[in-house]
Design a protein around this motif. Structure first.
Motif, PDB file in Angstrom:
ATOM      1  N   SER A 100       8.965 -11.322  -2.118  1.00 38.81           N
ATOM      2  CA  SER A 100       7.827 -12.032  -2.308  1.00 38.81           C
ATOM      3  C   SER A 100       7.208 -11.133  -4.082  1.00 38.81           C
ATOM      4  CB  SER A 100       6.345 -11.605  -1.746  1.00 38.81           C
ATOM      5  OG  SER A 100       5.488 -10.975  -1.531  1.00 38.81           O
ATOM      6  N   THR A 101       6.321 -11.859  -5.148  1.00 36.70           N
ATOM      7  CA  THR A 101       6.151 -11.150  -6.396  1.00 36.70           C
ATOM      8  C   THR A 101       5.699  -9.713  -6.369  1.00 36.70           C
ATOM      9  OG1 THR A 101       5.864 -13.836  -7.188  1.00 36.70           O
ATOM     10  CG2 THR A 101       5.293 -12.120  -8.561  1.00 36.70           C
ATOM     11  N   ASN A 102       4.270 -10.219  -5.473  1.00 39.08           N
ATOM     12  CA  ASN A 102       3.839  -8.762  -5.432  1.00 39.08           C
ATOM     13  C   ASN A 102       3.921  -7.503  -4.805  1.00 39.08           C
ATOM     14  OD1 ASN A 102       1.264 -10.621  -6.200  1.00 39.08           O
ATOM     15  ND2 ASN A 102       0.506 -10.432  -4.188  1.00 39.08           N
ATOM     16  N   LEU A 103       5.010  -8.089  -4.021  1.00 39.70           N
ATOM     17  CA  LEU A 103       5.507  -7.169  -2.754  1.00 39.70           C
ATOM     18  C   LEU A 103       6.275  -6.981  -4.523  1.00 39.70           C
ATOM     19  CD1 LEU A 103       6.814  -4.968  -0.868  1.00 39.70           C
ATOM     20  CD2 LEU A 103       7.654  -6.250  -0.135  1.00 39.70           C
ATOM     21  N   HIS A 104       7.147  -7.001  -4.827  1.00 44.12           N
ATOM     22  CA  HIS A 104       8.220  -7.001  -5.942  1.00 44.12           C
ATOM     23  C   HIS A 104       7.869  -6.227  -6.906  1.00 44.12           C
ATOM     24  CE1 HIS A 104      11.076  -7.322  -8.233  1.00 44.12           C
ATOM     25  NE2 HIS A 104      11.890  -7.870  -7.438  1.00 44.12           N
ATOM     26  N   GLU A 105       6.431  -6.519  -7.837  1.00 46.53           N
ATOM     27  CA  GLU A 105       5.577  -5.370  -8.295  1.00 46.53           C
ATOM     28  C   GLU A 105       5.894  -3.851  -7.605  1.00 46.53           C
ATOM     29  OE1 GLU A 105       2.698  -5.914 -11.880  1.00 46.53           O
ATOM     30  OE2 GLU A 105       2.385  -8.136 -10.066  1.00 46.53           O
ATOM     31  N   ALA A 106       5.395  -4.132  -7.023  1.00 48.20           N
ATOM     32  CA  ALA A 106       4.610  -2.822  -6.167  1.00 48.20           C
ATOM     33  C   ALA A 106       5.809  -1.872  -5.791  1.00 48.20           C
ATOM     34  CB  ALA A 106       4.519  -2.739  -4.426  1.00 48.20           C
ATOM     35  N   ALA A 107       7.120  -2.765  -5.332  1.00 49.48           N
ATOM     36  CA  ALA A 107       8.401  -2.147  -5.391  1.00 49.48           C
ATOM     37  C   ALA A 107       8.481  -1.487  -6.867  1.00 49.48           C
ATOM     38  CB  ALA A 107       8.958  -2.315  -4.603  1.00 49.48           C
ATOM     39  N   SER A 108       8.550  -2.292  -7.784  1.00 48.55           N
ATOM     40  CA  SER A 108       9.223  -2.165  -8.957  1.00 48.55           C
ATOM     41  C   SER A 108       8.424  -1.026  -9.461  1.00 48.55           C
ATOM     42  CB  SER A 108       8.628  -3.056  -9.880  1.00 48.55           C
ATOM     43  OG  SER A 108       9.632  -4.342  -9.443  1.00 48.55           O
ATOM     44  N   ASP A 109       6.816  -0.807 -10.059  1.00 48.06           N
ATOM     45  CA  ASP A 109       6.083  -0.224  -9.793  1.00 48.06           C
ATOM     46  C   ASP A 109       6.473   1.165  -9.369  1.00 48.06           C
ATOM     47  OD1 ASP A 109       4.394  -1.977 -11.730  1.00 48.06           O
ATOM     48  OD2 ASP A 109       3.284  -2.141 -10.248  1.00 48.06           O
ATOM     49  N   CYS A 110       6.711   1.701  -8.081  1.00 45.26           N
ATOM     50  CA  CYS A 110       7.073   2.750  -8.115  1.00 45.26           C
ATOM     51  C   CYS A 110       8.773   3.321  -7.943  1.00 45.26           C
ATOM     52  CB  CYS A 110       7.124   2.093  -6.127  1.00 45.26           C
ATOM     53  SG  CYS A 110       7.366   3.759  -5.623  1.00 45.26           S
ATOM     54  N   VAL A 111       9.636   2.794  -8.288  1.00 48.10           N
ATOM     55  CA  VAL A 111      11.015   2.646  -9.178  1.00 48.10           C
ATOM     56  C   VAL A 111      10.555   3.262 -10.554  1.00 48.10           C
ATOM     57  CG1 VAL A 111      12.825   2.175  -9.695  1.00 48.10           C
ATOM     58  CG2 VAL A 111      12.392   1.550  -7.138  1.00 48.10           C
ATOM     59  N   CYS A 112       9.752   2.709 -11.096  1.00 48.92           N
ATOM     60  CA  CYS A 112       9.767   3.448 -12.511  1.00 48.92           C
ATOM     61  C   CYS A 112       8.978   4.627 -12.873  1.00 48.92           C
ATOM     62  CB  CYS A 112       8.781   2.400 -13.178  1.00 48.92           C
ATOM     63  SG  CYS A 112       9.270   0.130 -13.714  1.00 48.92           S
ATOM     64  N   LYS A 165       1.253  -1.287   0.482  1.00 48.45           N
ATOM     65  CA  LYS A 165      -0.264  -0.205  -0.423  1.00 48.45           C
ATOM     66  C   LYS A 165       0.732   1.056  -0.339  1.00 48.45           C
ATOM     67  CE  LYS A 165      -4.474  -1.254   2.088  1.00 48.45           C
ATOM     68  NZ  LYS A 165      -5.137  -1.676   1.246  1.00 48.45           N
ATOM     69  N   VAL A 166       2.294   1.164   1.075  1.00 44.60           N
ATOM     70  CA  VAL A 166       2.548   2.388   0.700  1.00 44.60           C
ATOM     71  C   VAL A 166       3.618   2.330  -0.310  1.00 44.60           C
ATOM     72  CG1 VAL A 166       5.040   3.249   1.775  1.00 44.60           C
ATOM     73  CG2 VAL A 166       3.059   2.522   3.556  1.00 44.60           C
ATOM     74  N   PHE A 167       3.848   1.241  -1.576  1.00 39.19           N
ATOM     75  CA  PHE A 167       4.644   1.625  -2.531  1.00 39.19           C
ATOM     76  C   PHE A 167       3.712   2.330  -3.317  1.00 39.19           C
ATOM     77  CE2 PHE A 167       8.198  -1.236  -0.911  1.00 39.19           C
ATOM     78  CZ  PHE A 167       8.952  -0.457  -0.111  1.00 39.19           C
ATOM     79  N   ARG A 168       2.384   2.264  -3.171  1.00 33.13           N
ATOM     80  CA  ARG A 168       1.718   2.369  -4.497  1.00 33.13           C
ATOM     81  C   ARG A 168       1.340   4.028  -4.204  1.00 33.13           C
ATOM     82  NH1 ARG A 168      -4.301   0.456  -5.063  1.00 33.13           N
ATOM     83  NH2 ARG A 168      -4.155   2.218  -5.824  1.00 33.13           N
ATOM     84  N   CYS A 169       0.995   4.163  -2.815  1.00 37.98           N
ATOM     85  CA  CYS A 169       0.866   5.728  -2.714  1.00 37.98           C
ATOM     86  C   CYS A 169       1.993   6.764  -2.812  1.00 37.98           C
ATOM     87  CB  CYS A 169       0.662   5.512  -1.509  1.00 37.98           C
ATOM     88  SG  CYS A 169      -0.072   7.919  -0.558  1.00 37.98           S
ATOM     89  N   LEU A 170       3.342   5.957  -2.760  1.00 38.48           N
ATOM     90  CA  LEU A 170       4.721   6.771  -2.774  1.00 38.48           C
ATOM     91  C   LEU A 170       4.488   7.107  -4.282  1.00 38.48           C
ATOM     92  CD1 LEU A 170       6.520   8.440  -2.127  1.00 38.48           C
ATOM     93  CD2 LEU A 170       8.168   6.189  -2.455  1.00 38.48           C
ATOM     94  N   GLY A 171       3.686   6.150  -5.457  1.00 35.34           N
ATOM     95  CA  GLY A 171       4.362   6.062  -6.536  1.00 35.34           C
ATOM     96  C   GLY A 171       3.429   7.286  -8.060  1.00 35.34           C
TER      97      GLY A 171
END
Length: 927
Positions: free
Chosen positions: A242-254, A204-210
């Motif tokens: 985990s896969t889901n967390l990895h995806e959220a972090a990747s989206d945020c960096v992008c 949730k935090v990474f999605r929000c930051l993104g």
């Protein structure tokens, strides 16, 4: 939107019952009835109260979801229905609903969060909403999930298309969000600290930051030193993420990388992200070792985004600082991954790099990037290999086939960096010197086919050698190799044209392919290419082409390939001596005409006549491409053939008059026949127009209007035809207006609008006085004014072009003797409709049309202004007075100064471009 017939106010119990039926009624008809009724409820005024009550009752997930979604929809589209004094109560009730429903289901929380965000954006009296929400909920751990959800969707909704909050309010909101952005980031960091490594919370935090990165309001100095950035990269470096967390972090960096596209203004953050991403190489290799494709794809997205962000830096100062070429190394590592989906992610970057280097045309710079492109091409050729156990020809329609097409496009775009000739020779030598397995040979031929056209064909021994060798390939090689070699030969038609000695062996090779089921279509395409490029050399082979065309259906061709072969044949036919053309054309058309006659003579099976479209399309392509050079005074060689074919086309049209698809193909065929012989089709004019008009009264297919426009284009300048064409226009207009005057008529029939105004525009271009002096013009102008609001690309373009060209006939003094009369007639029309037109256009571009249509609107306003500037100034002022000055949420839409500035910019413009810029800026205030 049509007003809904007033529905009775329902009870909550009834609404609840309908929602139950929507989800659980076993009978589909019951579901459908519930869906229609609930849709009507959502459009009515009662929706607000019903949704509010359902959310209070909290009976089950379905009813709450329906209610939350209704709330969101009403706030997005019908906020104006609520009086301003109810806004605060609505806000408070939404906040209490989200708090009481927070544990029921995450999708309900999201819908309510969207409703709250959309309310905050529109409700001008709710100041500093971010601040109030954080103050109210940040100390309560259980409210954290929905608080972060609201803070995630709020920045996403700022640019929402459906809200139309206008540029003034949007600017105010973005400034407000920028002011509180650091508070939000600090809140997110506190959240991470409190929840430890709770994965759901981190996502949730990474999605929000993104989301805040995407809005572009985060302070880059503040972010560069923020703990949250460290957490982000730690998550991506850790193998056990985990896969889901990895995806959220990747989206945020992008999102972060995208946000710092202007690197110079975000230096400290740019450096942190640059260094952070470079540390992920080890993690990438780990993911490859674990065969975790999801993570591999995420890393490749991040590496690609890094390269895109630092593209200009890399081209400006390659190898220095953040122009470090290790970024390209990362992408080439990804290109080495065995799955082609990985390298495909980076295609857009390589394409942009190529474009950038092409523009800077600097040989030394090209030299630096050449080795990288060479390695890329090498990798791509390997990825294009089919499986060794693949049987049959390469598929072009599956995912891998589409990937190969994209490779072919990319190679064409970057080949200049390596040199087409060099690359072509290198590829060929791998085939000549080694004895590679079939799948390697096929991939090499595939890449050669992609670049063959960009190699200079002038006396080039390598090209001629390749051609010689390819046509000697034995029939025993793998069918896919033969398929791709045929494609390559088709791409080398320029070489054949320069070396006619190859024409015979090449045609023999292609004929072998044409006779085989799986190679027929690709061989037909290659023959079509050769015919297009080698038209003069092919004339001697016309008899052979004619034989193929006569026996077209004995080959296993796709519809498209068959039509392509006929196109090639027609192109060559047009180069024959004039006296030969008529007889050969007659031969070429005979097969199709016989087939049409046969269909007409058959008794329709089960009441439906057999489908003639295949034959009509083939005739159309023959007429379209048989365009011999005919001197003045000579009879067009195709005239006689077309007169002979007309009765069959006329009969086909009559038999199928109710079927829009077939009528459209008939009209298309006639359009090319008329275009083919131009004025030579005069004898068809009377019977054709009579038939069009009579069928159109019963079946108003818009293609008749289009065909009418072709006739006006060809004959409108002929004095003797003008009255007949005007009669045709009037006869076609009557059913057209009846159709368009129905409820939602314009919206439901955009093709008719498009074709009607094409026809009217052709009249304006060919015979303006005939049209302007007629009684029908008033109705056409009225229809045009109504149709300017239509948001349909082609139809709108047609309407605007008609109005522009109409007024322009009164502006352009082309020294024709009817100019004064035209000017006077346009003056009368403008006196009658000018104010209404200008008011409608202003309303339309503020509220109905997407931005890409604005240049067309600008051209119309420009012509009105050039025709009569003083009157136009008055009309524009009146139109602007009628625009709303504030939104239903109480925000200022447009200030008095913005109105007067716009009026001045438009009325003092010296070219149309300035009008267009002014409208672009002004309409943003209403979007």
């Amino acid at each position: 939107v049509e007003p809904v017939a007033a529905m009775e106010k329902p009870t909550v119990a009834l609404v609840y019952q309908a929602v139950q039926a929507l989800y659980h009624d076993p009978d589909p008809a019951g579901k459908e009835r519930a869906s229609v009724w609930l849709g009507e409820l959502q459009r009515s005024m009662y929706a607000w109260e019903m949704a509010d009550q359902l959310l209070q009752l909290k009976q089950d997930v379905e009813s709450c979801y329906f209610a939350a979604q209704t709330m969101k929809m009403k706030i997005q589209t019908s906020f104006f229905e609520l009086p301003p004094e109810t806004h605060i109560a609505l806000r408070d009730s939404l906040l209490s609903h989200i708090q009481s429903l927070k544990d029921l289901s995450p999708i309900i929380v999201t819908q309510l969060a969207l409703a709250i965000a959309d309310l905050a954006l529109q409700m001008a009296s709710w100041k500093g909403c971010v601040h109030t929400l954080i103050e109210k909920y940040s100390n309560d751990v259980s409210s954290m999930t929905f608080l972060i959800e609201i803070l995630t969707v709020l920045p996403e909704e700022v640019h929402s298309r459906s809200l139309r909050i206008g540029a003034n309010r949007r600017t105010e909101i973005i400034e407000d969000l920028a002011y509180y952005s650091s508070t939000v980031v600090t809140l997110l960091m506190t959240c991470v600290e409190k929840s430890g490594s709770n994965e759901k919370m981190l996502i949730k935090v990474f999605r929000c930051l993104g989301s805040w990165f995407n809005l572009g309001v985060l302070d880059s100095n503040f972010m560069a030193n923020n703990q949250l950035l460290m957490v982000l990269f730690q998550v991506l470096q850790r193998d056990e993420t985990s896969t889901n967390l990895h995806e959220a972090a990747s989206d945020c960096v992008c999102s972060a990388l995208y946000a710092i596209e202007n690197v110079d203004t975000h230096m400290p953050l740019a450096l942190q992200l640059f260094q952070g991403v470079l540390t992920l190489e080890t993690a990438y290799h780990m993911a490859v070792a674990r065969e975790d494709l999801d993570k591999v794809l995420n890393y490749c997205r991040i590496f690609t985004e890094l390269c895109e962000t630092f593209l200009e830096t890399t081209v400006k100062s390659p190898g220095q600082g953040m122009g470090d070429l290790r970024t390209l190394e990362l992408l080439l590592i990804c290109a080495g991954h065995p799955q082609y989906e990985v390298v495909e992610i980076s295609f857009n970057f390589w394409y942009r790099l190529g474009e950038n280097l092409y523009k800077t045309n600097d040989p030394a710079l090209h030299g630096i990037f050449r080795p990288y492109i060479q390695r890329l091409l090498h990798g791509l050729a390997r990825h294009c290999q089919l499986d060794p156990d693949h049987e049959g020809i390469p598929e072009d329609t599956d995912d891998f086939g589409e990937f190969r097409m994209r490779v072919s496009d990319l190679v064409k775009d970057v080949i200049f960096l390596v040199g087409s000739m060099e690359c072509f020779s290198q590829l060929y030598s791998t085939l000549k010197e080694g004895n590679p397995p079939w799948e390697v040979t096929e991939a090499v031929l595939f890449i050669m086919a992609a670049i063959a056209k960009s190699v200079d064909p002038e006396n080039n021994p390598t090209l001629t050698e390749v051609l010689e060798q390819v046509v000697l390939l034995p029939e025993t090689v793998h069918i896919a190799v033969r398929y791709t070699s045929i494609e390559l030969v088709g791409e080398m038609s320029e070489v054949v044209d320069r070396n006619p000695r190859f024409l015979d062996p090449v045609l023999n090779y292609l004929m072998k392919g044409l006779r085989e089921k799986t190679l027929a279509s690709v061989a037909a395409k290659a023959i079509h290419n050769i015919c297009s490029v080698c038209r003069d050399h092919m004339a001697q082979h016309f008899q052979g082409l004619l034989d193929i065309a006569r026996a077209l259906d004995s080959f296993a061709l796709t519809t498209e390939a068959a039509v392509g072969l006929l196109k090639g044949t027609a192109l060559v036919l047009a180069r024959l001596p004039l006296e030969k053309i008529a007889e050969c054309l007659s031969d070429l058309c005979a097969v199709q005409v016989m087939a049409l006659k046969k269909l007409l003579s058959q008794d329709p099976s089960n009441g439906k006549a057999a489908d003639p479209t295949v034959w009509l399309d083939r005739l159309a392509v023959i007429f379209r491409h048989t365009n011999p050079i005919v001197e003045n005074g000579q009879t067009h060689p195709c005239q006689k053939v077309i007169q002979e074919i007309w009765p069959v086309l006329s009969q086909t049209l009559n038999t199928h008059q109710a079927d829009n698809r077939i009528v459209e193909r008939c009209c298309r065929c006639l359009r090319f026949a008329v275009r083919c012989v131009g004025k030579g089709s005069a004898s068809l004019l009377q019977p054709l127009v009579t038939q069009m008009v009579s069928v159109y009264q019963v079946y108003p297919h818009s293609c008749f209007l289009y065909l009418g426009s072709i006739l006006v284009d060809e004959y409108g300048m002929e004095e003797g035809c003008r009255q007949g064409l005007l009669d045709m226009l009037q006869a076609l207009c009557m059913p057209t207006f009846q159709l368009l005057e129905q409820p939602n008529g314009l919206r439901n029939h955009p093709d008719t609008v498009d074709d009607l105004f094409r026809l009217a525009t052709r009249f304006v271009q060919r015979s303006p006085v005939t049209l302007l002096s007629s009684g029908i013009i008033v109705h056409i102008i009225q229809c045009a004014i109504a149709a300017t609001t239509l948001d349909h690309r082609d139809a709108n373009c047609s309407v605007m072009k008609f109005v522009r060209d109409l007024i322009h006939t009164g502006v352009s003094n082309d020294h024709e003797d009817d100019f004064e009369l035209r000017k006077q007639l346009i003056g009368q029309a403008m006196g009658q409709h000018g104010q209404q037109l200008v008011t409608q256009l202003m309303h339309t571009c503020c509220f109905c049309l997407p931005p890409y249509t604005l240049p067309d609107v600008a051209e119309v306003l420009w012509e009105i202004m050039v025709f009569d500037r003083p009157t136009f100034c008055r009309w524009l002022e009146n139109a602007l007075k009628g625009l709303p000055k504030e939104t239903s949420g109480g925000a200022v839409t447009v200030t008095h100064k913005q109105l007067t500035d716009f009026h001045k910019q438009v009325t003092s413009a010296e070219e149309c471009k300035q009008v267009c810029w002014a409208i672009r800026e002004f309409t943003r205030l209403f979007r």
